[in-house]
Design an enzyme around this catalytic site. Structure first.
Site, PDB file in Angstrom:
ATOM      1  N   TYR A  31       0.779  -1.238   0.000  1.00  0.00           N
ATOM      2  CA  TYR A  31       0.000   0.000   0.000  1.00  0.00           C
ATOM      3  C   TYR A  31       0.812   1.290   0.000  1.00  0.00           C
ATOM      4  O   TYR A  31       0.248   2.367  -0.172  1.00  0.00           O
ATOM      5  CB  TYR A  31      -0.969  -0.010   1.184  1.00  0.00           C
ATOM      6  N   PHE A  66     -10.041  -4.791  11.075  1.00  0.00           N
ATOM      7  CA  PHE A  66     -11.341  -4.595  10.441  1.00  0.00           C
ATOM      8  C   PHE A  66     -11.276  -5.020   8.987  1.00  0.00           C
ATOM      9  O   PHE A  66     -10.221  -5.210   8.448  1.00  0.00           O
ATOM     10  CB  PHE A  66     -11.802  -3.130  10.539  1.00  0.00           C
TER      11      PHE A  66
END
Length: 409
Positions: A123, A409
């Site tokens: 990322y 999450f």
């Protein structure tokens, strides 16, 4: 690319989610867990990449609120469920989804995007920097002793069924959220995640157990855990596997940790995803026998540099011009004057000469106060043009407590 991107439709969810599960190894989840993620998925904030009738890419974004230095709760897109089918590598699918997603986040008026990465190498090229870390530990309780602070004996502990005390535990968590950067306020429905207890996830350990800490009839902390029994010729050597532990004060925290140390038939405590400065480390007799491992946690991406820098406060006065490089979101590139202190901040475009130059990735790493701009400069990633600007900004961007994300999450 040969694929189409579209917002997730209700009747697409099963195929979309199957693609995600396959990308993460293909091990099926329990029916209960799958159904809960179906309910929690925010379909209007999720996209899929489709090759004809086949789903070959997934990406979602929860509508979180993230605590930033100063205690404000700031809208942040919680990037999640990102996958690309192995049959469609090197076709630009991930880049296209990241492009679409960040454009969407900007249109929603959310200044930040955050994620936890299965592979951190992915990322950075999209502008995400590692903004917080967490601690894993494997504590040898046969060799390590715990010293507790005054008041610990005033805390009452009791076992409770996890579902019976869920509301009280969530109230403890909610009270802690504003205290530390990097914490995420729970979205309604998320509390049910902490009750999931499929046997397939236990690795031979017990069902989930819960102990609450009380003072004057009020819950001031809790721990959820499993016990994995094991024996050798010399006797028992079980492991306490901690799921989560939260407490509102030092005595409650110490009481829960002492309970874990004292559990019969066990010789080890395994915890993961704990704050890097968690207090138990300063109460143990031998930190070397605690098997500490620090890992990256929350990756932070400033989607709107000006709004993000204005949303937090600064622990010392700062007035600095930042030259920001952001090739993936060029609307952030250029010079920004940041002026702020512990009461608030402003950040706006300027033509003044730059004091510091850095990429949006480094700005994301420093944003929550856990990574020093001076440390990044030591790696050659932040460049100082005005003498003294680096020291000024490094102190201002810091946080009295390191940022922490207690759960994924």
């Amino acid at each position: 690319m040969g694929t189409d991107l579209r917002v997730l439709r209700q009747d697409d969810w099963d195929e979309w989610y199957d693609n995600l599960i396959r990308a993460f190894g293909g091990v099926p989840e329990s029916a209960e867990e799958r159904e809960l993620w179906r309910e929690l998925t925010e379909r209007d904030r999720s996209i899929g990449a489709w090759d004809g009738d086949l789903c070959v890419g997934t990406a979602g974004a929860f509508g979180f609120r993230l605590t930033v230095p100063g205690g404000a709760s700031v809208p942040a897109a919680g990037v999640t469920m990102v996958s690309v089918a192995a049959t469609h590598r090197r076709r630009g699918v991930l880049t296209a989804m990241m492009r679409r997603q960040l454009d969407d986040v900007r249109s929603w008026g959310e200044p930040l995007a955050v994620l936890t990465a299965s592979e951190p190498v992915i990322y950075g090229r999209f502008g995400y920097g590692v903004g917080s870390y967490h601690l894993n530990a494997e504590i040898d309780t046969t060799r390590v002793r715990l010293t507790v602070p005054p008041g610990t004996d005033d805390v009452r502990l009791r076992y409770a069924a996890p579902a019976d005390v869920l509301d009280a535990c969530e109230a403890v968590y909610a009270e802690l959220v504003p205290r530390r950067p990097g914490m995420v306020a729970r979205i309604p429905g998320w509390e049910r995640l902490w009750l999931l207890d499929p046997e397939s996830d236990r690795d031979g350990a017990s069902p989930l157990q819960c102990v609450v800490a009380e003072r004057d009839g009020q819950v001031v902390g809790f721990v959820r855990f499993r016990v994995k029994a094991d024996w050798e010729a010399a006797g028992p050597k079980g492991t306490v596997v901690v799921s989560d532990l939260e407490a509102l004060d030092p005595a409650g925290h110490a009481a829960l940790w002492r309970f874990l140390f004292d559990l019969d038939l066990t010789s080890r405590i395994y915890v993961r995803r704990r704050a890097v400065d968690e207090a138990w480390q300063y109460l143990v007799s031998d930190i070397r026998r605690c098997g500490l491992l620090v890992r990256d946690s929350l990756h932070v991406r400033l989607v709107d540099v000006g709004a993000a820098l204005e949303a937090r406060t600064y622990q010392a006065p700062v007035d600095v011009v930042l030259e920001v490089e952001d090739a993936f979101c060029p609307w952030n590139s250029g010079r920004w004057r940041l002026s702020g202190d512990a009461k608030g901040a402003t950040c706006s475009r300027t033509t003044d000469s730059a004091d510091l130059a850095l990429s949006v990735r480094e700005l994301g790493a420093a944003y929550l106060g856990g990574v020093s701009l001076a440390s990044l400069a030591g790696a050659g990633l932040v460049r100082e043009s005005r003498q003294g600007a680096l020291a000024e900004a490094s102190v201002a961007f810091g946080s009295p407590v390191p940022p922490w994300l207690p759960h994924g999450f």
